[in-house]
Structures are given as structure tokens and as C-alpha cells.
Design an enzyme around this catalytic site. Structure first.
Site, PDB file in Angstrom:
ATOM      1  N   GLY A  17      28.897 -35.046 -60.626  1.00 50.75           N
ATOM      2  CA  GLY A  17      28.196 -33.780 -60.416  1.00 50.75           C
ATOM      3  C   GLY A  17      27.505 -33.315 -61.683  1.00 50.75           C
ATOM      4  O   GLY A  17      27.459 -34.020 -62.698  1.00 50.75           O
ATOM      5  N   VAL A  19      28.126 -30.559 -63.986  1.00 51.14           N
ATOM      6  CA  VAL A  19      28.972 -30.384 -65.177  1.00 51.14           C
ATOM      7  C   VAL A  19      29.798 -31.643 -65.427  1.00 51.14           C
ATOM      8  O   VAL A  19      29.909 -32.119 -66.568  1.00 51.14           O
ATOM      9  CB  VAL A  19      29.916 -29.163 -65.024  1.00 51.14           C
ATOM     10  CG1 VAL A  19      30.784 -29.008 -66.267  1.00 51.14           C
ATOM     11  CG2 VAL A  19      29.121 -27.879 -64.784  1.00 51.14           C
ATOM     12  N   GLY A  43      27.007 -34.417 -55.675  1.00 48.11           N
ATOM     13  CA  GLY A  43      26.716 -35.140 -56.918  1.00 48.11           C
ATOM     14  C   GLY A  43      25.660 -36.206 -56.695  1.00 48.11           C
ATOM     15  O   GLY A  43      25.225 -36.437 -55.562  1.00 48.11           O
ATOM     16  N   VAL A  64      38.329 -36.905 -52.363  1.00 45.17           N
ATOM     17  CA  VAL A  64      39.671 -36.580 -52.862  1.00 45.17           C
ATOM     18  C   VAL A  64      40.491 -35.790 -51.837  1.00 45.17           C
ATOM     19  O   VAL A  64      41.692 -35.610 -52.017  1.00 45.17           O
ATOM     20  CB  VAL A  64      39.634 -35.840 -54.222  1.00 45.17           C
ATOM     21  CG1 VAL A  64      38.945 -36.688 -55.278  1.00 45.17           C
ATOM     22  CG2 VAL A  64      38.989 -34.469 -54.107  1.00 45.17           C
ATOM     23  N   TYR A 152      35.080 -20.569 -50.818  1.00 47.81           N
ATOM     24  CA  TYR A 152      35.067 -21.060 -52.200  1.00 47.81           C
ATOM     25  C   TYR A 152      36.046 -20.261 -53.046  1.00 47.81           C
ATOM     26  O   TYR A 152      36.921 -20.822 -53.704  1.00 47.81           O
ATOM     27  CB  TYR A 152      33.644 -20.945 -52.741  1.00 47.81           C
ATOM     28  CG  TYR A 152      33.452 -21.424 -54.162  1.00 47.81           C
ATOM     29  CD1 TYR A 152      33.523 -22.783 -54.475  1.00 47.81           C
ATOM     30  CD2 TYR A 152      33.174 -20.526 -55.189  1.00 47.81           C
ATOM     31  CE1 TYR A 152      33.331 -23.222 -55.778  1.00 47.81           C
ATOM     32  CE2 TYR A 152      32.976 -20.962 -56.493  1.00 47.81           C
ATOM     33  CZ  TYR A 152      33.053 -22.310 -56.780  1.00 47.81           C
ATOM     34  OH  TYR A 152      32.849 -22.745 -58.073  1.00 47.81           O
ATOM     35  N   TYR A 166      52.907 -26.212 -60.061  1.00 47.37           N
ATOM     36  CA  TYR A 166      53.287 -27.502 -60.665  1.00 47.37           C
ATOM     37  C   TYR A 166      53.804 -27.300 -62.084  1.00 47.37           C
ATOM     38  O   TYR A 166      54.686 -28.012 -62.535  1.00 47.37           O
ATOM     39  CB  TYR A 166      52.112 -28.490 -60.640  1.00 47.37           C
ATOM     40  CG  TYR A 166      52.083 -29.312 -59.372  1.00 47.37           C
ATOM     41  CD1 TYR A 166      51.809 -28.721 -58.154  1.00 47.37           C
ATOM     42  CD2 TYR A 166      52.362 -30.674 -59.395  1.00 47.37           C
ATOM     43  CE1 TYR A 166      51.807 -29.467 -56.977  1.00 47.37           C
ATOM     44  CE2 TYR A 166      52.364 -31.425 -58.233  1.00 47.37           C
ATOM     45  CZ  TYR A 166      52.083 -30.815 -57.025  1.00 47.37           C
ATOM     46  OH  TYR A 166      52.091 -31.563 -55.880  1.00 47.37           O
ATOM     47  N   THR A 182      27.076 -21.724 -65.103  1.00 48.40           N
ATOM     48  CA  THR A 182      26.655 -22.747 -66.066  1.00 48.40           C
ATOM     49  C   THR A 182      25.416 -23.451 -65.531  1.00 48.40           C
ATOM     50  O   THR A 182      25.301 -23.684 -64.321  1.00 48.40           O
ATOM     51  CB  THR A 182      27.834 -23.717 -66.298  1.00 48.40           C
ATOM     52  OG1 THR A 182      28.912 -22.960 -66.870  1.00 48.40           O
ATOM     53  CG2 THR A 182      27.464 -24.848 -67.231  1.00 48.40           C
TER      54      THR A 182
HETATM   55  P1  NAD Z   1      28.291 -29.978 -58.507  1.00 48.52           P
HETATM   56  O1  NAD Z   1      28.150 -29.683 -57.063  1.00 48.52           O
HETATM   57  O2  NAD Z   1      27.132 -30.547 -59.236  1.00 48.52           O
HETATM   58  O3  NAD Z   1      29.518 -30.942 -58.777  1.00 48.52           O
HETATM   59  C1  NAD Z   1      30.626 -31.064 -57.927  1.00 48.52           C
HETATM   60  C2  NAD Z   1      30.962 -32.549 -57.780  1.00 48.52           C
HETATM   61  O4  NAD Z   1      32.143 -32.668 -56.967  1.00 48.52           O
HETATM   62  C3  NAD Z   1      29.852 -33.328 -57.067  1.00 48.52           C
HETATM   63  O5  NAD Z   1      29.616 -34.530 -57.773  1.00 48.52           O
HETATM   64  C4  NAD Z   1      30.425 -33.593 -55.693  1.00 48.52           C
HETATM   65  O6  NAD Z   1      29.884 -34.735 -55.094  1.00 48.52           O
HETATM   66  C5  NAD Z   1      31.914 -33.708 -56.017  1.00 48.52           C
HETATM   67  N1  NAD Z   1      32.778 -33.450 -54.872  1.00 48.52           N
HETATM   68  C6  NAD Z   1      32.788 -32.345 -54.071  1.00 48.52           C
HETATM   69  N2  NAD Z   1      33.724 -32.492 -53.112  1.00 48.52           N
HETATM   70  C7  NAD Z   1      34.325 -33.694 -53.322  1.00 48.52           C
HETATM   71  C8  NAD Z   1      35.361 -34.393 -52.671  1.00 48.52           C
HETATM   72  N3  NAD Z   1      35.976 -33.912 -51.582  1.00 48.52           N
HETATM   73  N4  NAD Z   1      35.736 -35.601 -53.153  1.00 48.52           N
HETATM   74  C9  NAD Z   1      35.125 -36.125 -54.244  1.00 48.52           C
HETATM   75  N5  NAD Z   1      34.130 -35.510 -54.907  1.00 48.52           N
HETATM   76  C10 NAD Z   1      33.737 -34.305 -54.442  1.00 48.52           C
HETATM   77  O7  NAD Z   1      28.775 -28.610 -59.183  1.00 48.52           O
HETATM   78  P2  NAD Z   1      29.073 -28.233 -60.710  1.00 48.52           P
HETATM   79  O8  NAD Z   1      28.298 -27.049 -61.032  1.00 48.52           O
HETATM   80  O9  NAD Z   1      28.978 -29.445 -61.567  1.00 48.52           O
HETATM   81  O10 NAD Z   1      30.599 -27.781 -60.596  1.00 48.52           O
HETATM   82  C11 NAD Z   1      31.657 -28.604 -61.059  1.00 48.52           C
HETATM   83  C12 NAD Z   1      32.957 -27.840 -60.972  1.00 48.52           C
HETATM   84  O11 NAD Z   1      32.903 -26.679 -61.796  1.00 48.52           O
HETATM   85  C13 NAD Z   1      33.282 -27.341 -59.548  1.00 48.52           C
HETATM   86  O12 NAD Z   1      34.673 -27.440 -59.333  1.00 48.52           O
HETATM   87  C14 NAD Z   1      32.865 -25.895 -59.589  1.00 48.52           C
HETATM   88  O13 NAD Z   1      33.587 -25.109 -58.675  1.00 48.52           O
HETATM   89  C15 NAD Z   1      33.186 -25.528 -61.025  1.00 48.52           C
HETATM   90  N6  NAD Z   1      32.354 -24.391 -61.459  1.00 48.52           N
HETATM   91  C16 NAD Z   1      31.037 -24.570 -61.784  1.00 48.52           C
HETATM   92  C17 NAD Z   1      30.274 -23.485 -62.143  1.00 48.52           C
HETATM   93  C18 NAD Z   1      28.823 -23.621 -62.543  1.00 48.52           C
HETATM   94  O14 NAD Z   1      28.201 -22.583 -62.797  1.00 48.52           O
HETATM   95  N7  NAD Z   1      28.252 -24.791 -62.655  1.00 48.52           N
HETATM   96  C19 NAD Z   1      30.834 -22.199 -62.157  1.00 48.52           C
HETATM   97  C20 NAD Z   1      32.167 -22.071 -61.792  1.00 48.52           C
HETATM   98  C21 NAD Z   1      32.918 -23.172 -61.466  1.00 48.52           C
END
Ligand code: NAD
Ligand code: UDP
Length: 322
Positions: A17, A19, A43, A64, A152, A166, A182
Site C-alpha cells: 500500500g 504507507v 495496494g 490476512v 473503519y 495480547y 498522511t
Molecule cells: P492503502 O490503502 O494504500 O494501504 C493499505 C494496504 O493494505 C493495501 O496495500 C491493501 O491492498 C492492503 N490490504 C487491505 N486489506 C487487506 C487484507 N485483507 N489482506 C491483505 N492486505 C490487505 O492505505 P495507507 O494509507 O497506506 O494505510 C496503511 C495503514 O495505515 C492502514 O492500516 C490505515 O488504516 C493506516 N492509516 C493511514 C492513514 C493515512 O493517512 N494514510 C491514516 C490513518 C491510518
């Protein structure tokens, strides 16, 4: 890499993804080995394509929620898998609930079997529409549990509860980070979040879509800063939760004007559209804990980060012949 630190083998769920892929790059670059587990629902393979064949990188295509098939020693599990953009988690409501609950449980079980450190990518959304401003980690939040965003927000709140359980039950070394908005290169142009929307709209000369009156605020963290924060948490023994975000707050109107200033010949105007239900009115992290416990602070301001993101979009578009 420090001379005294042994290289780690780190499992990153959601590593393809936005980040996650920057985190993979940073860990591989400092000498660690990374197993990236992703089902590519939001992703992109292209985010990690440059690492395929690298001796310290493995790619496992898996959901997952169904399984986390990783063999061999594991020193740390960083659980980033989850749709993160509002349009994406609203498109996949049940999957979002499942990845935060069942997916987090699987990731914690993997860490428990290996006695590995577990780092959770939680979110500022646990604060909901906050009544405390700026948000400190002590604040319990104001989430509507039956609204659409809850798929969410509540999944992430549940994942924090699981991680803490845990820790209490098995003394698992866990760390919870609460990530605030981000942005940066590799944020998918069609992801639906505000920074990618405004940049793509301005590049294409289309109106910038302001939801509501645009007076709601967010505090935007550049992805390189976010990744340093994640790694600081990985390397620490802090449990958290710890806010990782940039404490400089902007309204969406201010963000739109920054984008228009940066791309002055765009011809784009502003258009006002419906505000999504339960959209938080303001959000800004108190980062005192991150500073004190992790020695972490953001370095890249919004103007600079937007410029770097914009340039990456131009490169991406040129490569795709858009
Ligand atoms: P993103 O959607 O680009 O990345 C999420 C990744 O998780 C993707 O590659 C997706 O394919 C993978 N994914 C989702 N469900 C899955 C599953 N069941 N099995 C395997 N892979 C799975 O989003 P991001 O912005 O990179 O966010 C990454 C993490 O950071 C997330 O957990 C998100 O909640 C958290 N987060 C991000 C932000 C932000 O502003 N970017 C803010 C708060 C939290
Ligand atoms: N937003 C907007 N125009 C868009 C996309 C989003 O005005 O094209 C607003 C959205 O309503 C929210 C803020 O920008 O108030 C941040 O939205 P985003 O989806 O990026 O993140 P989140 O709501 O999860 O903080």
C-alpha cells in the site's frame, strides 16, 4: 544500520500500500529483511515491483482475513493492512471490519508464536469527531458506532483493544501508533482522499471538490515523516498509543488554495459538494508523547510535501502516457 543492531526480519501486512511500501523500502534500505503480505485490494504491485528479486524482500499474496502464511523466524509484525480511504472502506465495509478484527487477530497470533514485536497502524479516526482539541492519547474519542464510517473507526478501535489484550494476557511487546492524515508519492491518484483528489483535479484542470463548506480541518503528515515515526515505534519498547502526525492544522479551503498556488496555470476552480456523514470537523495531533518517548517530530511542511507529491504524480502520469 547501527553497528550493534542485528538485522530484523519484519512482516508488514499491507506492505504494497501507500504507507506500507515506503516502510518496506526504508527497512530494506537499513539492512532488515521484509516479508510483505498484501491482497492488493487497495495496494499496487508497482509500489514494490522494484524490490522483487531483492535478497531481503519476499512478497506473499494473501488476504490476512483468511490466512497469514509466513514461515521462518519473525522478529516483528507491523500490521498496516486495511483499506484507509473513506470511499474504499465504504466500498468494502465488511472486509474493513474483518481486517481490523480477524486480520489483526491473525497478525497478533503470528507475533505471539514468534514472541515478535507487534506494531499496529491505528488511526486518528479512533477520536471520531473529537470534542478535545488537539487530540491527546488520553482522549477516548467521539465515534458514532452505527454510522457508515464506523466500519473503519470501530474496527481500528477493536484492533487497539485486541493488541492491548495480547499485551495483558501474553505480555506480547506491542506498540500502537495512531496515524494522522498522511500523504505523499504512491498515494493512488484514484484513492479518493483529499490530497490526491485535489492534486489530480488541479493537474487535469477540473474543479477541486470541497466537501461541505471546507472549514473542517486536518493536519497533514508527509509520508517520509510517518515512516520515520513507524520505525521509531518499531525500534522502541513503547506500548503507546502514540500519535504520529504533523500538528500543523489546515482547513480544506486552505489546502485547496495551497494546491492552486502551486499549480497556478491549472484553470481549476472550487466546487462545493455534499459533506459525508460523520466527517470530523477538526483534527490535530498532540505529539508530546512522540517527541518525549520516540524522539520523533515531523520535518517536512505541507508546501514542501505537496510539491514532492505533485512532482511524483507528473512522473507517474508521464510513465503511463496520461
Ligand atoms: P492503502 O490503502 O494504500 O494501504 C493499505 C494496504 O493494505 C493495501 O496495500 C491493501 O491492498 C492492503 N490490504 C487491505 N486489506 C487487506 C487484507 N485483507 N489482506 C491483505 N492486505 C490487505 O492505505 P495507507 O494509507 O497506506 O494505510 C496503511 C495503514 O495505515 C492502514 O492500516 C490505515 O488504516 C493506516 N492509516 C493511514 C492513514 C493515512 O493517512 N494514510 C491514516 C490513518 C491510518
Ligand atoms: N474532502 C474534500 N474533498 C475531497 C475529498 C475529501 O473536501 O475531494 C474532505 C473530507 O470531507 C474531509 C477531509 O477532506 O473533511 C479529509 O478527507 P480524507 O478522505 O482525505 O481523510 P479523512 O476524512 O479520513 O480524514
Amino acid at each position: 544500520m547501527s553497528a550493534t543492531r542485528a538485522p530484523l526480519r519484519v512482516v508488514i501486512t499491507g506492505g504494497a500500500g501507500f504507507v506500507g511500501s515506503h516502510l518496506v523500502d526504508a527497512l530494506v534500505a537499513r539492512g532488515d529483511s521484509v516479508v510483505c503480505v498484501d491482497n492488493f485490494c487497495t495496494g499496487r504491485r508497482s509500489n514494490v515491483a522494484h524490490l522483487v528479486g531483492h535478497e531481503r524482500f519476499e512478497l506473499v499474496e494473501a488476504d490476512v482475513i483468511a490466512a497469514l502464511p509466513v514461515d521462518g523466524r519473525v522478529d516483528a509484525v507491523m500490521h498496516m493492512a486495511s483499506p484507509a480511504s473513506p470511499p474504499e472502506y465504504l466500498r468494502m465495509p465488511l472486509e474493513s471490519l474483518d481486517v481490523g478484527s480477524i486480520g489483526t487477530r491473525r497478525a497478533l497470533e503470528l507475533a505471539r508464536r514468534q514472541n515478535a514485536r507487534f506494531v499496529l497502524a491505528s488511526t486518528s479516526e479512533v477520536y471520531g469527531d473529537p470534542l478535545v482539541h488537539p487530540q491527546t492519547e488520553e482522549y477516548w474519542g467521539n465515534v458514532n458506532p452505527i454510522g457508515p464510517r464506523a466500519v473503519y473507526d470501530e474496527a481500528k478501535r477493536f484492533s487497539e483493544t485486541l493488541a492491548m489484550t495480547y499485551k495483558r494476557q501474553f505480555d506480547l511487546p506491542i506498540g500502537i501508533t495512531r496515524i494522522f492524515n498522511t500523504y505523499g508519492p504512491r498515494l493512488r491518484p484514484a484513492d479518493g482522499r483529499v490530497v490526491s483528489n485535489f492534486l489530480v483535479q488541479a493537474i487535469e484542470g477540473r474543479p477541486l471538490t470541497i466537501y461541505g463548506d471546507g472549514k473542517q480541518t486536518r493536519s497533514f503528515c508527509f509520508v517520509d515523516d510517518q515512516v520515520r515515526g513507524q520505525i521509531a515505534m518499531l525500534d522502541s519498547d513503547c506500548t503507546g498509543p502514540i500519535n504520529i502526525g504533523n500538528p500543523v492544522e489546515f482547513t480544506m479551503l486552505e489546502l485547496a488554495h495551497l494546491v492552486l498556488e502551486m499549480i497556478p496555470d491549472t484553470g481549476s476552480e472550487l466546487v462545493f459538494e455534499h459533506l459525508p456523514q460523520d466527517d470530523p470537523t477538526r483534527r490535530r495531533p498532540d505529539i508530546s508523547r512522540a517527541i518525549e518517548l520516540l524522539g520523533w517530530e515531523p520535518r517536512v511542511d505541507l508546501r514542501e510535501g505537496l510539491r514532492r507529491t505533485y512532482e511524483s504524480y507528473l512522473v507517474e502520469r508521464a510513465q503511463a502516457n496520461v
